[in-house]
Design an enzyme around this catalytic site. Structure first.
Site, PDB file in Angstrom:
ATOM      1  CG  ASP A  66       2.430   3.469  -5.705  1.00  0.00           C
ATOM      2  OD1 ASP A  66       2.272   4.305  -4.806  1.00  0.00           O
ATOM      3  OD2 ASP A  66       1.725   2.460  -5.830  1.00  0.00           O
ATOM      4  CG  HIS A  69      -2.091   0.910   1.142  1.00  0.00           C
ATOM      5  ND1 HIS A  69      -2.378   1.675   0.042  1.00  0.00           N
ATOM      6  CD2 HIS A  69      -3.044   1.236   2.062  1.00  0.00           C
ATOM      7  CE1 HIS A  69      -3.455   2.417   0.285  1.00  0.00           C
ATOM      8  NE2 HIS A  69      -3.862   2.169   1.508  1.00  0.00           N
ATOM      9  CG  HIS A  96      -4.370   0.751  -9.302  1.00  0.00           C
ATOM     10  ND1 HIS A  96      -5.663   0.486  -8.908  1.00  0.00           N
ATOM     11  CD2 HIS A  96      -3.816   1.485  -8.306  1.00  0.00           C
ATOM     12  CE1 HIS A  96      -5.887   1.060  -7.735  1.00  0.00           C
ATOM     13  NE2 HIS A  96      -4.792   1.668  -7.350  1.00  0.00           N
TER      14      HIS A  96
END
Length: 258
Positions: free
Chosen positions: A198, A111, A150
């Site tokens: 990210d 996460h 994702h």
């Protein structure tokens, strides 16, 4: 520490919760060690955070990227940390405890820490002069390539797309952005995965001389606002509604229980 100093922390009325958030978020930033000198414009949250992430002096374009990242990361469906925050709010935990619950879930490598892994990968790509050996090492060991894919998006993460557009305007981000594109193109030869937020955070942190954990810090500061918003919603629902019941599937007891 802020929670212990607030005797009215169990006041869950919306005005009190919002007041808590207005104090808590700047306090989280202010508690971080300073990496560089403060200067004009430091009253904005993005400026305050910048000087705790890197000693490099920012320009307006760099601050705009960080400010945009903070906005984009405020909320994102029911991520693990958001669900944890809502469970705490359902039990009528005060806002500080709600944020603590969110931070606990965020701490996992799948996460909040994902951007740090992407940062390390980009740094290695730049060091080795190309993405191929770095991506190959990940694939050979069975590890997923950080910053790609994702579960909510079959294509590119729209948050990444927005940040890449802004990063393309920063001269200092040119090499890190090229390294990220090299990773994307190299991985596409083996599997169809697209950039997520990210990877965009990693480009920002590598390009601006930030440590690997900078992306996680940006994520946590931004998402705190989202957790408070979810807490406000949950406080308006029936308490303890997020209390599932278990169904026992183990061995039966040798005799009936009394």
């Amino acid at each position: 520490a802020v929670s212990a100093a607030d005797p009215l922390r169990f006041d869950l009325e919306p005005a009190a919760v919002l007041g808590c958030a207005r104090t808590l978020i700047p306090t989280l930033v202010g508690a971080l060690p300073t990496a560089g000198r403060r200067h004009r414009g430091a009253e904005r949250l993005a400026w305050q955070l910048w000087h705790r992430l890197t000693p490099r002096l920012p320009d307006e374009a760099s601050i705009n990227v960080l400010d945009t990242a903070l906005a984009l990361l405020i909320d994102h469906d029911l991520a693990a940390s958001t669900l944890a925050a809502r469970v705490a709010a359902s039990a009528r935990a005060h806002p500080y405890a709600v944020v603590s619950a969110g931070l606990g879930a965020l701490d996992g490598p799948l996460h909040g820490a994902a951007s740090g892994l992407a940062h390390q990968m980009l740094a290695e790509v730049l060091e080795r002069g190309g993405a191929a050996p770095v991506v190959a090492a990940h694939l050979r060991s069975g590890r997923r390539v950080p910053g790609l894919g994702h579960r909510l998006y079959p294509g590119e993460d729209p948050r990444a797309r927005a940040l890449f557009t802004l990063l393309a305007e920063l001269p200092q981000a040119e090499e890190a952005l090229a390294a990220a594109q090299d990773v994307i193109a190299t991985t596409a030869r083996h599997t169809e995965l697209h950039a997520n937020v990210d990877l965009a955070l990693a480009v920002l942190s590598v390009a601006c001389g930030m440590p690997a954990e900078a992306g996680e810090t940006v994520f946590a500061v931004a998402r705190t606002a989202g957790w408070i918003a979810h807490a406000l919603e949950e406080y308006g629902e029936h308490p303890l509604r997020m209390r599932p019941s278990a169904h026992y599937t183990g061995p039966r007891p040798p005799q009936p229980l009394p």
